[in-house]
Design an enzyme around this catalytic site. Structure first.
Site, PDB file in Angstrom:
ATOM      1  N   CYS A  40     -44.770  -0.207  33.475  1.00 34.90           N
ATOM      2  CA  CYS A  40     -44.072   0.501  32.400  1.00 34.90           C
ATOM      3  C   CYS A  40     -42.598   0.679  32.784  1.00 34.90           C
ATOM      4  O   CYS A  40     -42.295   0.971  33.939  1.00 34.90           O
ATOM      5  CB  CYS A  40     -44.716   1.870  32.175  1.00 34.90           C
ATOM      6  SG  CYS A  40     -43.967   2.801  30.830  1.00 34.90           S
ATOM      7  N   LYS A  56     -27.237 -13.543  -8.983  1.00 34.30           N
ATOM      8  CA  LYS A  56     -27.850 -12.219  -8.924  1.00 34.30           C
ATOM      9  C   LYS A  56     -27.315 -11.499  -7.692  1.00 34.30           C
ATOM     10  O   LYS A  56     -27.578 -11.898  -6.564  1.00 34.30           O
ATOM     11  CB  LYS A  56     -29.365 -12.375  -8.834  1.00 34.30           C
ATOM     12  CG  LYS A  56     -30.122 -11.091  -8.975  1.00 34.30           C
ATOM     13  CD  LYS A  56     -31.613 -11.403  -9.042  1.00 34.30           C
ATOM     14  CE  LYS A  56     -32.416 -10.125  -9.050  1.00 34.30           C
ATOM     15  NZ  LYS A  56     -32.179  -9.310  -7.860  1.00 34.30           N
ATOM     16  N   GLU A 107       3.992   1.673  -1.161  1.00 33.32           N
ATOM     17  CA  GLU A 107       4.589   1.916  -2.484  1.00 33.32           C
ATOM     18  C   GLU A 107       3.547   2.518  -3.434  1.00 33.32           C
ATOM     19  O   GLU A 107       3.838   3.429  -4.203  1.00 33.32           O
ATOM     20  CB  GLU A 107       5.109   0.599  -3.073  1.00 33.32           C
ATOM     21  CG  GLU A 107       6.380   0.102  -2.410  1.00 33.32           C
ATOM     22  CD  GLU A 107       6.710  -1.331  -2.812  1.00 33.32           C
ATOM     23  OE1 GLU A 107       7.766  -1.539  -3.396  1.00 33.32           O
ATOM     24  OE2 GLU A 107       5.881  -2.222  -2.547  1.00 33.32           O
ATOM     25  N   GLU A 150     -23.886  -4.301 -11.704  1.00 33.69           N
ATOM     26  CA  GLU A 150     -24.392  -4.068 -10.359  1.00 33.69           C
ATOM     27  C   GLU A 150     -23.298  -3.440  -9.490  1.00 33.69           C
ATOM     28  O   GLU A 150     -22.174  -3.930  -9.467  1.00 33.69           O
ATOM     29  CB  GLU A 150     -24.794  -5.433  -9.782  1.00 33.69           C
ATOM     30  CG  GLU A 150     -25.896  -5.401  -8.794  1.00 33.69           C
ATOM     31  CD  GLU A 150     -27.285  -5.289  -9.412  1.00 33.69           C
ATOM     32  OE1 GLU A 150     -27.407  -5.202 -10.663  1.00 33.69           O
ATOM     33  OE2 GLU A 150     -28.249  -5.277  -8.639  1.00 33.69           O
ATOM     34  N   ASP A 153       0.833  -1.201   0.000  1.00 38.29           N
ATOM     35  CA  ASP A 153       0.000   0.000   0.000  1.00 38.29           C
ATOM     36  C   ASP A 153       0.869   1.253   0.000  1.00 38.29           C
ATOM     37  O   ASP A 153       0.560   2.248  -0.638  1.00 38.29           O
ATOM     38  CB  ASP A 153      -0.897   0.021   1.244  1.00 38.29           C
ATOM     39  CG  ASP A 153      -2.004  -1.010   1.131  1.00 38.29           C
ATOM     40  OD1 ASP A 153      -2.103  -1.658   0.069  1.00 38.29           O
ATOM     41  OD2 ASP A 153      -2.757  -1.173   2.110  1.00 38.29           O
TER      42      ASP A 153
HETATM   43 ZN   LIG Z   1     -44.761   4.877  31.045  1.00 39.25          ZN
END
Ligand SMILES: [Zn+2]
Length: 675
Positions: A411, A116, A36, A178, A34
């Protein structure tokens, strides 16, 4: 060094760099280090800087990206880029074979089959052997001119060597193929995004499509995109067969599909499909099927195309992918209406090219019907959706200490309210109007694209602004301008972000009433319901004061929706918010000019969408349909006018086939709405 010496040196360096590029990007066998390579590249750059007049359009330095564009120009395709008909079973392939035999009246023919790639189609135009234009597929007839982005893709040659076919040189031609991203590069990008607190991208294909649409080609150059070619059409002469095309593409310096095969008959073809079913997973990029073409160009031309798909080709799609992993935990998240939904926290696993660590579990019924338990090994699947889903537990692997899952009673928010579940509903709800999680999602919904479309007010920003105490409800959005100093000093913000957000907020005031009504987030009132209410009642006061009977008198407004509206406006806080929004200048009255004429082109037609479309999202498509007088519905029935099928369609597609409903692919649909 004089001009001529510089030119000679630059040519020499360019040739070397091209050779090393080919070794690296096409043959995957680097021949120099890389470092070089970088030195050679830097030398070329410095010579070109001294003598800008020697820069040629196909110089390797021209790949690094130029000035950002304001917008893309449109390019008309010489030959429309048709989409292939999809098939999902081998039976379909046998049917296809039978149709071809019949059409060709038993003349001998062969197939060319290739893997594909799950990428983005691209058209490349070469004039005099040099790349002139790179364009997206667009609607098939015209696409975006993304040449500056395309030039940064190193597996696309900027110029091609002299190659002859039948004594004629290939100079002016179109190549299609593609563009795609390797799974490992995709994962790198996502890793970086997660680290910088950005939302990870969904999959390599979407990321590729998004990258190609960037207006700044310097950014595109940083993403490692690849290109595999599969189509070649010379301007001046015909190439006889697909296998000649593949051969020529390779000679021209394009990367071609490693999985491509000339098949003498359908048995060869079926073997090829079977061979790649599992082998394809060893490739560094995602594939989703096999493209089957009649090999002979003459026979292709004879067969022609129908309804925007060629008759001489078909795509076979492999079944969607599954993976097994451990369900480490089930967490819950609170939505804007207070619905508390379970989420599977998984042992990370690679599925269809991306690492999956969360999956949807829908609701408690879904969990109990399948008896999914924490600690189970579960099968997960990725369909057309971005978020994978848990299909079922692997019961044989269940150990005795794994106990049935119990839904939380409270909750997860700081208020820890008792969750409730109403009869006939699948979800549990946190009913507290001050629930901080609901408030976040309410604000996010209010600002979302289908609602008031306030760009820049997404999930992360909302969380930040709520945490900073700047937003306590949706109406506070219109007070944000008072906090400009705080906004611009937020981490990663600054003047520009703050100004853009405030501008988007100001613009949202001109959104029509139906969007505002949808945005305030009444449970069960979607965009369609909001529209009906707006047309019928004309203003917010009439809706607030409407009785249950008056509400249900509106066609398609049922008792569930009516009760929800009444409940919403019985809460004093909601009425206050509406009042505040009205004072800030939002629209709460119906503008008669918006009425869609009854002779609108799609008037009376109903549409159901399934699968992903390339050119627009499902909600954009629905809006388009509505703007032309049609309606979108969620489920397929005998009275459905059209089912529009995108990539990876769901069960609606099967149902449509069963009921004999008119099926449109994306192209048909685009044509229809074009009028
Ligand atoms: Zn709540």
């Amino acid at each position: 060094m004089d001009l001529e010496q510089a030119r000679a040196k630059a040519t020499e360096l360019s040739q070397l760099i091209r050779k090393y590029d080919k070794a690296y990007y096409l043959d995957a066998e680097p021949i120099i280090s890389d470092r070089e390579y970088d030195l050679l590249f830097a030398e070329l750059q410095s010579i070109e800087k001294l003598y800008p007049e020697i820069i040629v359009s196909d110089s390797p330095t021209q790949r690094v990206g130029g000035e950002p564009l304001k917008a893309f120009e449109q390019v008309t395709h010489n030959v429309p880029m048709l989409s292939l008909q999809n098939s999902y079973t081998k039976e379909d392939i046998f049917d296809f074979d039978a149709r071809i035999k019949k059409s060709l009246e038993n003349e001998a023919f062969a197939y060319s089959a290739e893997l594909k790639i799950d990428g983005v189609a691209l058209s490349l135009r070469y004039i005099d052997g040099k790349l002139q234009i790179g364009a997206t597929r667009g609607d098939g007839y015209a696409g975006d001119n993304i040449t500056s982005n395309v030039k940064t893709i190193k597996s696309i040659p900027l110029s091609v060597p002299a190659v002859t076919y039948d004594g004629k040189e290939l100079k002016n031609f179109e190549v299609r193929g593609e563009v795609f991203m390797h799974v490992s590069d995709f994962q790198q990008i996502n890793k970086a995004r997660i680290e910088s607190d950005e939302k990870p991208y969904a999959n390599p294909r979407n990321t590729t499509a998004g990258t190609l649409k960037l207006l700044d080609s310097a950014l595109v150059a940083k993403r490692k995109l690849n290109f595999i070619a599969y189509y070649l059409k010379a301007d001046d002469f015909e190439i006889e067969s697909q296998h000649d095309i593949v051969d020529l593409l390779s000679k021209l310096g394009f990367k071609i599909n490693s999985g491509v095969k000339y098949c003498n008959d359908i048995n060869d073809l079926i073997n090829f499909i079977d061979e790649w079913e599992s082998k394809r997973h060893d490739l560094p990029f995602q594939t989703d099927g096999i493209v089957i073409k009649i090999d002979s160009t003459r026979q292709q031309n004879y067969l022609g195309s129908v309804a925007r798909s060629p008759r001489w080709a078909i795509a076979y799609k492999y079944e969607s992918e599954n993976a097994a992993t451990i369900l480490r935990d089930i967490t819950v998240q609170v939505g804007r209406t207070g619905a508390v939904t379970p989420v599977a926290e998984l042992e990370p696993v690679l599925l269809a090219g991306s690492t999956v660590s969360r999956a949807t579990l829908h609701n408690m019924d879904f969990i109990s019907e399948r008896d999914i338990r924490i600690g189970d090994t579960v099968l997960i699947e990725k369909g057309g959706e971005v978020i994978p889903k848990v299909i079922k537990p692997v019961i044989e692997l269940r150990t005795p200490e794994i106990i049935p899952y119990v839904f939380p009673k409270y909750c997860p928010c700081d208020l820890k309210t008792l969750l409730v579940r109403f009869e006939g509903e699948a979800n549990y709800y946190c009913e507290h109007p001050d629930c901080p999680w609901q408030i976040r999602r309410k604000i996010e919904h209010f600002a979302s694209r289908d609602a008031l479309d306030i760009a820049g007010l997404g999930e992360k920003v909302v969380d930040t602004l709520v945490n900073e105490g700047l937003l306590k409800d949706i109406a506070d959005i219109y007070e944000l301008h008072k906090h400009y100093e705080i906004l611009k000093n937020l981490e990663k913000w600054g003047n520009k972000s703050a100004q853009n957000l405030l501008e988007a907020i100001e613009n949202s005031k001109s959104q029509p009433f139906e969007r505002v009504l949808f945005a305030i987030g009444i449970k069960f009132i979607g965009r369609g319901g909001a529209k009906l209410l707006v047309r019928h009642f004309k203003n917010i006061d009439a809706i607030i004061n409407a009785t249950r009977d008056e509400l249900t008198a509106v066609h398609e407004i049922g008792t569930k929706m009516a009760d929800s509206i009444i409940k919403f406006f019985s809460i004093e806080m909601n009425k206050t918010i509406v009042e505040r929004l009205r004072n800030y200048g939002l629209t709460f009255e119906f503008d008669e000019v918006e009425i869609v004429l009854t002779d609108a082109p799609l008037s009376g037609k109903t549409f159901v969408f399934t699968g992903e479309m390339e050119s627009m999202t499902r909600s954009e498509a629905a809006l388009k349909v509505e703007s032309l007088g049609g309606t979108e519905t969620k489920s397929v029935s005998k009275v459905t006018s059209y089912v529009v099928v995108g990539a990876k369609p769901g069960s609606k597609f099967d149902k449509a086939k069963k009921l004999g409903v008119h099926i449109l692919n994306e192209e048909d649909f685009l044509n229809l709405i074009k009028g």
